[in-house]
Design a protein around this motif. Structure first.
Motif, PDB file in Angstrom:
ATOM      1  N   ALA A   1      13.941  59.337  -9.650  1.00 16.48           N
ATOM      2  CA  ALA A   1      14.172  59.223  -8.210  1.00 16.48           C
ATOM      3  C   ALA A   1      14.567  57.802  -7.854  1.00 16.48           C
ATOM      4  CB  ALA A   1      12.911  59.600  -7.431  1.00 16.48           C
ATOM      5  N   THR A   2      15.199  57.664  -6.718  1.00 16.26           N
ATOM      6  CA  THR A   2      15.308  56.364  -6.067  1.00 16.26           C
ATOM      7  C   THR A   2      13.996  56.164  -5.320  1.00 16.26           C
ATOM      8  OG1 THR A   2      17.703  56.536  -5.811  1.00 16.26           O
ATOM      9  CG2 THR A   2      16.555  54.977  -4.370  1.00 16.26           C
ATOM     10  N   PHE A   3      13.166  55.253  -5.782  1.00 15.02           N
ATOM     11  CA  PHE A   3      11.820  55.159  -5.219  1.00 15.02           C
ATOM     12  C   PHE A   3      11.747  54.248  -4.003  1.00 15.02           C
ATOM     13  CE2 PHE A   3      11.861  51.870  -8.563  1.00 15.02           C
ATOM     14  CZ  PHE A   3      11.333  50.767  -7.900  1.00 15.02           C
ATOM     15  N   ALA A   4      12.696  53.307  -3.853  1.00 17.08           N
ATOM     16  CA  ALA A   4      12.655  52.384  -2.715  1.00 17.08           C
ATOM     17  C   ALA A   4      14.070  51.976  -2.344  1.00 17.08           C
ATOM     18  CB  ALA A   4      11.817  51.161  -3.044  1.00 17.08           C
ATOM     19  N   SER A   5      14.361  52.016  -1.040  1.00 17.63           N
ATOM     20  CA  SER A   5      15.690  51.628  -0.569  1.00 17.63           C
ATOM     21  C   SER A   5      15.660  51.436   0.941  1.00 17.63           C
ATOM     22  CB  SER A   5      16.724  52.695  -0.931  1.00 17.63           C
ATOM     23  OG  SER A   5      18.018  52.313  -0.506  1.00 17.63           O
ATOM     24  N   ALA A   6      16.366  50.430   1.419  1.00 11.55           N
ATOM     25  CA  ALA A   6      16.452  50.198   2.860  1.00 11.55           C
ATOM     26  C   ALA A   6      17.688  49.353   3.154  1.00 11.55           C
ATOM     27  CB  ALA A   6      15.197  49.490   3.381  1.00 11.55           C
ATOM     28  N   LEU A   7      18.280  49.587   4.311  1.00 12.13           N
ATOM     29  CA  LEU A   7      19.449  48.834   4.733  1.00 12.13           C
ATOM     30  C   LEU A   7      19.084  47.364   4.906  1.00 12.13           C
ATOM     31  CD1 LEU A   7      22.443  49.199   5.507  1.00 12.13           C
ATOM     32  CD2 LEU A   7      21.677  49.472   7.891  1.00 12.13           C
ATOM     33  N   TYR A   8      19.931  46.499   4.358  1.00 12.54           N
ATOM     34  CA  TYR A   8      19.775  45.044   4.412  1.00 12.54           C
ATOM     35  C   TYR A   8      18.578  44.540   3.601  1.00 12.54           C
ATOM     36  CZ  TYR A   8      22.923  45.960   8.292  1.00 12.54           C
ATOM     37  OH  TYR A   8      23.956  46.423   9.064  1.00 12.54           O
ATOM     38  N   ARG A   9      18.153  45.353   2.647  1.00 12.39           N
ATOM     39  CA  ARG A   9      17.057  44.941   1.778  1.00 12.39           C
ATOM     40  C   ARG A   9      17.400  45.228   0.320  1.00 12.39           C
ATOM     41  NH1 ARG A   9      16.134  42.553   5.690  1.00 12.39           N
ATOM     42  NH2 ARG A   9      14.334  42.752   7.106  1.00 12.39           N
ATOM     43  N   SER A  10      16.851  44.404  -0.584  1.00 13.43           N
ATOM     44  CA  SER A  10      16.986  44.587  -2.021  1.00 13.43           C
ATOM     45  C   SER A  10      15.602  44.743  -2.637  1.00 13.43           C
ATOM     46  CB  SER A  10      17.699  43.390  -2.669  1.00 13.43           C
ATOM     47  OG  SER A  10      19.052  43.350  -2.310  1.00 13.43           O
ATOM     48  N   VAL A  11      15.522  45.571  -3.665  1.00 12.67           N
ATOM     49  CA  VAL A  11      14.257  45.846  -4.349  1.00 12.67           C
ATOM     50  C   VAL A  11      14.172  45.008  -5.617  1.00 12.67           C
ATOM     51  CG1 VAL A  11      12.882  47.626  -5.496  1.00 12.67           C
ATOM     52  CG2 VAL A  11      14.144  48.172  -3.393  1.00 12.67           C
ATOM     53  N   TYR A  12      12.999  44.427  -5.864  1.00  6.54           N
ATOM     54  CA  TYR A  12      12.745  43.636  -7.065  1.00  6.54           C
ATOM     55  C   TYR A  12      11.590  44.265  -7.837  1.00  6.54           C
ATOM     56  CZ  TYR A  12      15.821  39.814  -5.651  1.00  6.54           C
ATOM     57  OH  TYR A  12      16.919  39.063  -5.320  1.00  6.54           O
ATOM     58  N   PRO A  13      11.883  45.075  -8.875  1.00  2.00           N
ATOM     59  CA  PRO A  13      10.794  45.643  -9.686  1.00  2.00           C
ATOM     60  C   PRO A  13      10.021  44.537 -10.406  1.00  2.00           C
ATOM     61  CG  PRO A  13      12.867  46.790 -10.070  1.00  2.00           C
ATOM     62  CD  PRO A  13      13.197  45.557  -9.307  1.00  2.00           C
ATOM     63  N   ASP A  14       8.705  44.626 -10.358  1.00  6.92           N
ATOM     64  CA  ASP A  14       7.858  43.639 -11.025  1.00  6.92           C
ATOM     65  C   ASP A  14       7.224  44.184 -12.293  1.00  6.92           C
ATOM     66  OD1 ASP A  14       7.642  41.063  -9.600  1.00  6.92           O
ATOM     67  OD2 ASP A  14       7.017  42.295  -7.915  1.00  6.92           O
ATOM     68  N   ASP A  15       6.617  45.366 -12.184  1.00  8.02           N
ATOM     69  CA  ASP A  15       5.852  45.875 -13.318  1.00  8.02           C
ATOM     70  C   ASP A  15       5.627  47.367 -13.120  1.00  8.02           C
ATOM     71  OD1 ASP A  15       4.561  45.668 -15.729  1.00  8.02           O
ATOM     72  OD2 ASP A  15       2.824  44.546 -14.984  1.00  8.02           O
ATOM     73  N   LEU A  16       5.352  48.055 -14.213  1.00  5.80           N
ATOM     74  CA  LEU A  16       4.921  49.447 -14.149  1.00  5.80           C
ATOM     75  C   LEU A  16       4.075  49.765 -15.372  1.00  5.80           C
ATOM     76  CD1 LEU A  16       7.792  52.020 -14.915  1.00  5.80           C
ATOM     77  CD2 LEU A  16       7.774  49.685 -15.735  1.00  5.80           C
ATOM     78  N   THR A  17       3.160  50.709 -15.192  1.00  7.79           N
ATOM     79  CA  THR A  17       2.304  51.149 -16.281  1.00  7.79           C
ATOM     80  C   THR A  17       1.920  52.599 -16.021  1.00  7.79           C
ATOM     81  OG1 THR A  17       0.348  50.574 -17.604  1.00  7.79           O
ATOM     82  CG2 THR A  17       0.140  50.397 -15.217  1.00  7.79           C
ATOM     83  N   VAL A  18       1.438  53.276 -17.049  1.00  9.35           N
ATOM     84  CA  VAL A  18       1.105  54.697 -16.949  1.00  9.35           C
ATOM     85  C   VAL A  18      -0.359  54.878 -17.330  1.00  9.35           C
ATOM     86  CG1 VAL A  18       1.714  57.031 -17.685  1.00  9.35           C
ATOM     87  CG2 VAL A  18       3.479  55.256 -17.602  1.00  9.35           C
ATOM     88  N   ASP A  19      -1.106  55.612 -16.501  1.00  7.10           N
ATOM     89  CA  ASP A  19      -2.517  55.812 -16.803  1.00  7.10           C
ATOM     90  C   ASP A  19      -2.717  56.984 -17.774  1.00  7.10           C
ATOM     91  OD1 ASP A  19      -2.550  58.234 -15.307  1.00  7.10           O
ATOM     92  OD2 ASP A  19      -3.150  57.198 -13.472  1.00  7.10           O
ATOM     93  N   ALA A  20      -3.975  57.256 -18.129  1.00  2.00           N
ATOM     94  CA  ALA A  20      -4.280  58.260 -19.151  1.00  2.00           C
ATOM     95  C   ALA A  20      -3.865  59.669 -18.741  1.00  2.00           C
ATOM     96  CB  ALA A  20      -5.775  58.227 -19.473  1.00  2.00           C
ATOM     97  N   SER A  21      -3.787  59.923 -17.444  1.00  2.55           N
ATOM     98  CA  SER A  21      -3.383  61.247 -16.969  1.00  2.55           C
ATOM     99  C   SER A  21      -1.872  61.381 -16.828  1.00  2.55           C
ATOM    100  CB  SER A  21      -4.050  61.555 -15.628  1.00  2.55           C
ATOM    101  OG  SER A  21      -3.579  60.669 -14.609  1.00  2.55           O
ATOM    102  N   GLY A  22      -1.134  60.299 -17.114  1.00  4.65           N
ATOM    103  CA  GLY A  22       0.321  60.343 -17.066  1.00  4.65           C
ATOM    104  C   GLY A  22       0.926  59.885 -15.765  1.00  4.65           C
ATOM    105  N   ARG A  23       0.126  59.429 -14.802  1.00  2.79           N
ATOM    106  CA  ARG A  23       0.654  58.952 -13.529  1.00  2.79           C
ATOM    107  C   ARG A  23       1.254  57.557 -13.705  1.00  2.79           C
ATOM    108  NH1 ARG A  23      -3.276  58.004  -9.934  1.00  2.79           N
ATOM    109  NH2 ARG A  23      -2.018  58.364  -8.063  1.00  2.79           N
ATOM    110  N   VAL A  24       2.433  57.369 -13.127  1.00  2.00           N
ATOM    111  CA  VAL A  24       3.180  56.119 -13.255  1.00  2.00           C
ATOM    112  C   VAL A  24       2.862  55.222 -12.060  1.00  2.00           C
ATOM    113  CG1 VAL A  24       5.461  55.086 -13.514  1.00  2.00           C
ATOM    114  CG2 VAL A  24       5.013  57.381 -14.430  1.00  2.00           C
ATOM    115  N   HIS A  25       2.473  53.983 -12.331  1.00  2.00           N
ATOM    116  CA  HIS A  25       2.120  53.025 -11.288  1.00  2.00           C
ATOM    117  C   HIS A  25       3.212  51.952 -11.231  1.00  2.00           C
ATOM    118  CE1 HIS A  25      -2.189  54.449 -11.097  1.00  2.00           C
ATOM    119  NE2 HIS A  25      -1.792  54.952 -12.263  1.00  2.00           N
TER     120      HIS A  25
END
Length: 332
Positions: free
Chosen positions: A110-134
């Protein structure tokens, strides 16, 4: 190796061209590197221990500029990748991708974040034991700037396809600055500016770890009263919002952070100072709430930092000293 059989080489550009590396459940090594509004630069082994070769043509979103790729391995052996996609002047969204390890295939989640006149800067991500992505990311005034705002958090559950915030409330994606779960909000005097000489309050770099499925965040923030210094903070969700604690306010820090969760010390926040013989420090919090820091690598004047917790419960640090062309390895 590039597709022409020659060794891949890229100029160093701190913060832009750093690599992100992960190994999938089959033992294949995946490398994303040197992308600052570039087409995919993606290299992979076809088998454990094999040659790392160009596989850029296998990614979705061909021919668009990719920046700040961050990749991690899920417990089931899949990979998840977050990146800023596109080079538009008016907006640059953040997208999440998945490597299906069983079928050796990348796809867009998915496109998880987007807005007019804004830019997204990914910092970090990790996945927990149940498979959920943070996910951890920042917002900036488009098209781009060295100083960002509204550090934010988001989770994705592959089993349901839902995105949620830190209270487990479902959110509609792509989120905007107004609908994001904001860890560090705007403070007095903070402005949305695309001026790289901007001296006001701003966020610059953040890292994420988990205590079970609960996110713990380390980040750098320059407030109006910090004397121009980026202080180091620790944050965690509580009471429907986020609580922030000051870890280090003793001087200027570099855009290099790490955080791990230890069964004894709880959170360990790693940061790098811009001066001194010892530059890399590990801070822990006492029962009374005070933070104590000690050198993580005595005598090493590293200017960058990467840390991960290994399966034996050790923090493993990679410490580049770029002026001296040296790379240090440490455990604690």
């Amino acid at each position: 190796m590039n597709s022409d059989g020659q060794q891949a080489e890229f100029p160093d550009d701190n913060g832009h061209n750093q690599p992100s590396v992960a190994r999938d459940g089959s033992g294949r090594l995946h490398v994303f590197t040197s992308m600052h509004a570039d087409s995919w630069r993606y290299f992979r082994t076809d088998a454990p221990g094999g040659n790392v070769t160009d596989h850029a043509s296998e990614l979705p979103d061909q021919g668009v500029g990719i920046t700040y790729p961050v990749v991690t391995t899920a417990p089931d052996g899949d990979l998840y990748l977050a990146a800023r996609v596109g080079t538009g002047y008016d907006q640059r969204p953040g997208k999440l991708y998945r490597w299906d390890n069983a079928n050796s295939r990348w796809s867009v989640v998915a496109t998880f974040a987007s807005a007019l006149y804004r830019s997204v800067y990914p910092d970090d991500l990790t996945v927990d034991a149940s498979g959920r992505v943070h996910l951890l990311y920042e917002w900036a005034k488009a098209p781009a700037t060295a100083f960002r705002h509204q550090l934010s958090y988001l989770t994705y559950d592959p089993s349901t396809g839902a995105f949620t915030d830190s209270t487990n409330t479902t959110v509609t994606t792509p989120v905007t600055p107004a609908t994001s779960d904001v860890v560090q909000d705007l403070t007095a005097g903070e402005e949305w500016s695309a001026d790289n000489a901007y001296t006001g309050p701003a966020v610059q770099s953040a890292k994420l770890t988990l205590d079970g499925s609960t996110p713990k965040v380390a980040y750098r923030y320059r407030s109006a009263d910090s004397g121009g210094h980026f202080r180091v903070y620790y944050a965690y969700p509580s009471g429907g919002g986020w609580v922030g604690k000051t870890v280090y306010a003793g001087g200027q820090t570099a855009a290099a952070l790490g955080i791990t969760w230890d069964e004894t010390d709880a959170k360990r926040v790693y940061y790098v100072t811009t001066s001194g013989t010892d530059r890399v420090f590990a801070a822990t919090q006492s029962a009374d709430g005070s933070w104590t820091a000690q050198s993580a690598a005595p005598g090493v004047s590293a200017d960058r930092l990467s840390v991960r917790r290994d399966s034996d419960g050790r923090d493993v640090l990679y410490l580049p000293d770029t002026p001296r062309n040296a790379l240090y390895y440490a455990t604690r």
